[in-house]
Design an enzyme around this catalytic site. Structure first.
Site, PDB file in Angstrom:
ATOM      1  N   GLY A 189       1.788 -11.963  17.830  1.00  0.00           N
ATOM      2  CA  GLY A 189       3.157 -12.037  16.990  1.00  0.00           C
ATOM      3  C   GLY A 189       4.308 -11.559  17.831  1.00  0.00           C
ATOM      4  O   GLY A 189       4.046 -11.406  19.010  1.00  0.00           O
ATOM      5  N   SER A 224      -6.742 -19.623  15.208  1.00  0.00           N
ATOM      6  CA  SER A 224      -5.467 -19.094  15.504  1.00  0.00           C
ATOM      7  C   SER A 224      -4.572 -20.140  16.242  1.00  0.00           C
ATOM      8  O   SER A 224      -4.661 -20.596  17.174  1.00  0.00           O
ATOM      9  CB  SER A 224      -5.413 -17.686  15.998  1.00  0.00           C
ATOM     10  OG  SER A 224      -4.015 -17.516  16.430  1.00  0.00           O
ATOM     11  N   HIS A 226       2.253   1.309  14.728  1.00  0.00           N
ATOM     12  CA  HIS A 226       2.696   2.007  13.343  1.00  0.00           C
ATOM     13  C   HIS A 226       1.417   2.837  12.811  1.00  0.00           C
ATOM     14  O   HIS A 226       0.409   2.375  12.979  1.00  0.00           O
ATOM     15  CB  HIS A 226       3.258   0.809  12.426  1.00  0.00           C
ATOM     16  CG  HIS A 226       3.447   1.464  11.323  1.00  0.00           C
ATOM     17  ND1 HIS A 226       4.434   2.534  11.073  1.00  0.00           N
ATOM     18  CD2 HIS A 226       3.528   0.876   9.935  1.00  0.00           C
ATOM     19  CE1 HIS A 226       4.745   2.552   9.927  1.00  0.00           C
ATOM     20  NE2 HIS A 226       4.102   1.988   9.152  1.00  0.00           N
ATOM     21  N   ASP A 230       9.636   6.012   8.963  1.00  0.00           N
ATOM     22  CA  ASP A 230       9.779   4.482   9.209  1.00  0.00           C
ATOM     23  C   ASP A 230       9.672   3.807   7.739  1.00  0.00           C
ATOM     24  O   ASP A 230      10.498   3.104   7.553  1.00  0.00           O
ATOM     25  CB  ASP A 230       8.388   3.662  10.008  1.00  0.00           C
ATOM     26  CG  ASP A 230       8.432   2.363  10.281  1.00  0.00           C
ATOM     27  OD1 ASP A 230       9.270   2.143  11.116  1.00  0.00           O
ATOM     28  OD2 ASP A 230       7.855   1.608   9.724  1.00  0.00           O
ATOM     29  N   GLU A 248      13.148   1.891   6.156  1.00  0.00           N
ATOM     30  CA  GLU A 248      12.985   0.592   5.675  1.00  0.00           C
ATOM     31  C   GLU A 248      13.492   0.370   4.214  1.00  0.00           C
ATOM     32  O   GLU A 248      14.251  -0.506   4.004  1.00  0.00           O
ATOM     33  CB  GLU A 248      11.653   0.053   5.869  1.00  0.00           C
ATOM     34  CG  GLU A 248      10.976  -0.290   7.252  1.00  0.00           C
ATOM     35  CD  GLU A 248       9.660  -0.433   7.621  1.00  0.00           C
ATOM     36  OE1 GLU A 248       9.261  -0.758   8.636  1.00  0.00           O
ATOM     37  OE2 GLU A 248       9.019  -0.295   6.351  1.00  0.00           O
TER      38      GLU A 248
END
Length: 337
Positions: free
Chosen positions: A26, A51, A108, A191, A195
């Protein structure tokens, strides 16, 4: 005092001779895979069976395997899948193929910090988190530049995991801009808070409230859209270029004075207290548990909110106005399908 690293402190040789798997293709996945490949490293992309991204990755000259095959093949496995899917993929397709001395990487820290993924002690665990969307990671690399990155080490049985993280950051271009050392806890919590309270939740509600205030007062919704949403990009660009001072320097004296004297009436003591509560929910894990339950239930609340937002007046007005803006990407309405 934070540690910062640049190209001279980052050595690609730590990754040369190693097989690198990027799971996902992505926004971040395509950037990491292509940049590392063009940095002369051995990379494959791991994708689920069937995919739609397989063709694009192969067309770009990348080797493609299933997630399980990539995990079995690689020495370093970068997991660039949505947070809510990582645990299931790890349990099914990654964990069974991990070998002592392998390195597991993330962009992350959510799943590591909140204990959804707990790698064996003989696995190195690191994070390389570019502070920008993936398309900018890719574009700036192609321009010979880069975007700043965060790096962190969670487990270091090999003793050189920070060097591996810095090498990865260099391979994707981040060392040109600067790499900041942090830890999984701080990256995850700041983070999520950013957000929720500012970047997504806070700014979105501020825009909606401003738009609705003007419309309810009888002003045309088109004017309200331009004043409260469209022009925000101009202000954010000034923040990005030079911080709060740059914005105040660039706007009119009227705007500067009005903002400085009225802004604190919008962001009140009560607002700041609510921000502290949001941060507490992130720190103690209650938001993480809520989000995990939401996904286990099939995301019913998220889907309800998406429909509510899509049907709001500001979205309908915006879709109509953006048709006038031929320079915008994405075609009519500019909302991804």
């Amino acid at each position: 005092m934070i540690n910062m690293y640049y190209e001279q402190e980052s050595d690609l040789s730590y990754l040369r001779g190693r097989q690198l798997a990027v799971l996902g293709y992505g926004s971040q996945g395509h950037a990491h895979a292509l940049n590392l490949h063009e940095s002369g490293l051995e990379v494959c992309v791991g994708l689920r069976e069937g995919s739609k991204s397989r063709g694009a990755a192969e067309k770009a000259g990348l080797a493609v395997k299933t997630v399980a095959e990539a995990s079995a093949w690689a020495h370093v496995i970068m997991v660039l899948l949505p947070d809510q899917h990582q645990k299931a993929v790890y349990d099914q397709d990654i964990a069974p193929h991990l070998k002592s001395g392998n390195t597991l990487a993330f962009a992350h820290g959510f799943n590591i910090h909140y204990g959804q993924i707990a790698p064996p002690e003989d696995i190195n665990v690191m994070m390389i988190a570019p502070k920008s969307p993936g398309h900018l990671v890719r574009r700036t690399y192609q321009e010979g530049q880069g975007v700043p990155c965060l790096v962190a080490v969670h487990q270091d049985p090999a003793g050189n995991t920070m060097q591996l993280a810095l090498a990865w950051a260099k391979g994707i271009g981040g060392a040109k801009a600067g790499v900041i050392e942090t830890n999984f806890k701080d990256e995850t919590e700041t983070d999520l808070f950013g957000e929720q309270a500012v970047l997504c939740g806070g700014s979105e509600e501020l825009i909606r409230a401003g738009f609705e205030t003007l419309v309810e007062a009888g002003y045309p919704p088109e004017l309200a859209y331009f004043e409260c949403l469209h022009e925000l990009k101009l202000i954010v660009d000034l923040y990005y270029e030079g911080g709060l001072a740059r914005m105040n320097y660039s706007v009119s004296d009227t705007a500067e004075y009005g903002g400085m004297t009225r802004g604190s009436r919008i962001i009140t003591k009560q607002t700041r207290q609510e921000m502290k509560q949001i941060l507490k929910e992130v720190q103690e894990g209650s938001f993480a548990r809520e989000w995990i339950r939401e996904n286990e239930a099939g995301q019913p609340e998220l889907e309800r909110l998406r429909k509510e937002y899509q049907n709001s007046q500001i979205e309908k007005v915006g879709a109509r106005l953006r048709k006038m803006m031929s320079w915008l990407p994405g075609g009519s309405g500019n909302v991804p399908a």
